[in-house]
Motif scaffolding. Sequence first.
Motif, PDB file in Angstrom:
ATOM      1  N   UNK A 121       0.833  -1.207   0.000  1.00 21.07           N
ATOM      2  CA  UNK A 121       0.000   0.000   0.000  1.00 21.07           C
ATOM      3  C   UNK A 121       0.865   1.254   0.000  1.00 21.07           C
ATOM      4  N   UNK A 122       1.942   1.244   0.765  1.00 19.30           N
ATOM      5  CA  UNK A 122       2.833   2.407   0.819  1.00 19.30           C
ATOM      6  C   UNK A 122       3.430   2.695  -0.549  1.00 19.30           C
ATOM      7  N   UNK A 165       0.960   9.480   3.784  1.00 22.46           N
ATOM      8  CA  UNK A 165       0.476   8.161   4.181  1.00 22.46           C
ATOM      9  C   UNK A 165       1.539   7.103   3.891  1.00 22.46           C
ATOM     10  N   UNK A 166       2.212   7.226   2.746  1.00 22.30           N
ATOM     11  CA  UNK A 166       3.278   6.276   2.406  1.00 22.30           C
ATOM     12  C   UNK A 166       4.375   6.307   3.467  1.00 22.30           C
ATOM     13  N   UNK A 210      11.224  10.159  -2.876  1.00 24.87           N
ATOM     14  CA  UNK A 210      10.620  11.153  -1.978  1.00 24.87           C
ATOM     15  C   UNK A 210      10.132  10.533  -0.673  1.00 24.87           C
ATOM     16  N   UNK A 211       9.913   9.224  -0.660  1.00 24.00           N
ATOM     17  CA  UNK A 211       9.476   8.564   0.587  1.00 24.00           C
ATOM     18  C   UNK A 211      10.567   7.632   1.119  1.00 24.00           C
ATOM     19  N   UNK A 255       0.583   4.277  -2.834  1.00 15.88           N
ATOM     20  CA  UNK A 255       0.161   5.675  -2.616  1.00 15.88           C
ATOM     21  C   UNK A 255       1.332   6.642  -2.775  1.00 15.88           C
ATOM     22  N   UNK A 256       2.553   6.137  -2.907  1.00 22.88           N
ATOM     23  CA  UNK A 256       3.709   7.011  -3.164  1.00 22.88           C
ATOM     24  C   UNK A 256       3.768   7.465  -4.616  1.00 22.88           C
ATOM     25  N   UNK A 257       2.994   6.833  -5.489  1.00 19.24           N
ATOM     26  CA  UNK A 257       3.066   7.110  -6.932  1.00 19.24           C
ATOM     27  C   UNK A 257       2.119   8.244  -7.312  1.00 19.24           C
ATOM     28  N   UNK A 258       2.642   9.203  -8.036  1.00 16.85           N
ATOM     29  CA  UNK A 258       1.845  10.319  -8.553  1.00 16.85           C
ATOM     30  C   UNK A 258       1.297   9.920  -9.932  1.00 16.85           C
TER      31      UNK A 258
END
Length: 629
Positions: A366-367, A415-416, A468-469, A370-373
């Motif tokens: 999940x992390x 969230x990530x 970025x994460x 949601x890290x993907x734009x």
Amino acid sequence: MITRRTALTLLASVALPSITFAEAPYFATDVRLGNLPPLPERLPRNPRVIDMPALGRTTGRYSGSMRMLISGQRDIRLIPIYSYARLVGYDADLKLVTDLLASFEAVDDRIYTLRLREGHRWSDGSPFTAEDFRYCWDDMMNNAELYRGGPPVDLIADGKVVEFSVIDPLTVRYTFASPMPDFLPKLAAPLPLILFVPQAYMKQFHASYQTPEKLAELVEVNRVDDWQSLHAKMVRSIRPENPDLPTLEAWRPRTAPPAEQFVFERNPYFHRVDQIGQQLPYFDRIVLSVASAEIIPAKTATGESDLQANGISFPDYTLMKQAEKQHPLKVSLWRRTQGSSVSLLPNLNCNDEVWRKLFQDVRMRRALSVAINRKELNKVNFFGLGRESADTVLPESQLYRPEYASAWAQYDPDLANALLDELGLAERGGGNIRILPDGRQAGIVVETSGESNLEVDVLELIADHMRDVGIAIYIRSTQRDVFRSRAMGGEVQMAVWQGLDNAVPTADMSPDGLAPTSSDQLQWPVWGTWYMSGETAGKAPDLPEAVQLIDLLQQWRKSTTTEQRTEIWAQMLTLWADQVFSIGTVNSAPQPIVRAARMRNVPEDALYGFTPTSFLGAYMPDTFYNARE
């Protein structure tokens, strides 16, 4: 579809009255010299008649060669997929129709009676009869030296092997112990369930029909180890490398590898004709030229291909449209049927113990998702024409729900970060990259088959998002066969591939793509092998949610109504979306289809994908032709 206590009978196309069959000029000399029988003697007594006007197409004319480009000799496998001669197959509306079969009857999704066309022949002129099915069943699937695990899992229901019987020379029956609702769809697949082979040709390679001395000679000539390997090599039709193997497809191979160019010529005994009696296909030959994957778009744009979809993707569209102004080309955009144009597949079976444990934790998947734009990916790579989505079914499917597409597909780096911290990856090192429990940097090697510039372009953007994460992404390109072999061996951490093969399913199509069922599924190849092999190879899944998907699939297989199947599909899609086993990005992206400007009967708008359309297959390339210049 079929419900309990009912029978479905599907009849073949009925020949139109007063057809006079027209011989293709390609065979005229052979017929005149007596090397081939005349066309009426080569066709089944009830050929499949394709009524072009009824399909909104024009009646064609015989044409010469159709040129295509491939990136390697393995891609000759595209021709039997494009030709798409199947016992039953999907038409352009994704409805099942008879093709090689004259008719069939299905009772309670359990008893399937298949009737062949009288007088149908293989490409070498040998009869296509029930004996071809019997040989495949008795002498191959039930021969322990050829099928060590017994018949394939697709012919096993409730742990019991199907009962096979020959009714008469043109009729066979398969009786399952419990419902097998995906039996017909598997016969219609791009890589179909094989029930028959050309036994008149194959018996020479079988120990039950050939002398040991001759078999030993054939083994040596063909450079294999034993007669079993010889038989497997000579019977392989999915990759048509044996020009001597008879076929029922529209075009038969004439070139043995290795080669830089592969020629397929029209099958003199092909079973389809148009409504005025012209035997299909209209094109006499397909010529496949090998070119490196990187230059296929450029060669296509300069007119070196007459029909091209393989090897080009949406980023090539601008180049193709510009080429229309300089070369006699026509470019169309079809809609891709995959659940995602590009998906990340964390290998839950990878050998690296630390990453395997992380990938099997849903918080990690999940992390990463949601890290993907996705909005940026869509804008940069698809001009905003795609749909930002998880890997799931498309709105064109009756099974679609908006929540499947939006599940863990929002761009939320906060969230990530929180999920990754929760996983115990809060510590950071050089470059702000997170530290794994064993002290290594959290770097993921993402492997591709090296055949798609789109995949690399998308991955480069995703690498920025992941950094970025605190996750480093390294891209590695590998030749396709090596890539899959490494994945099976647990050496691949994460793969990039397309999403769900069939994202436009009906409830009566199998949901097996949502469960570990195949070694080709790169997120769990070892678990897929376990299922595919009938539990004789690989390893059984030990992740509860993966086990649940298999249980639901088994429930679907035992179902008897469309309503039951719809509910099971919904449960599987909900679980698939929540668990993020495949990290989707953008779907519904257009697929460029490039053709010679004078080629006719190629749809302007259609669906494009491996399943269920068999790429071009559902649109019958045997009906494509060149108009006069």
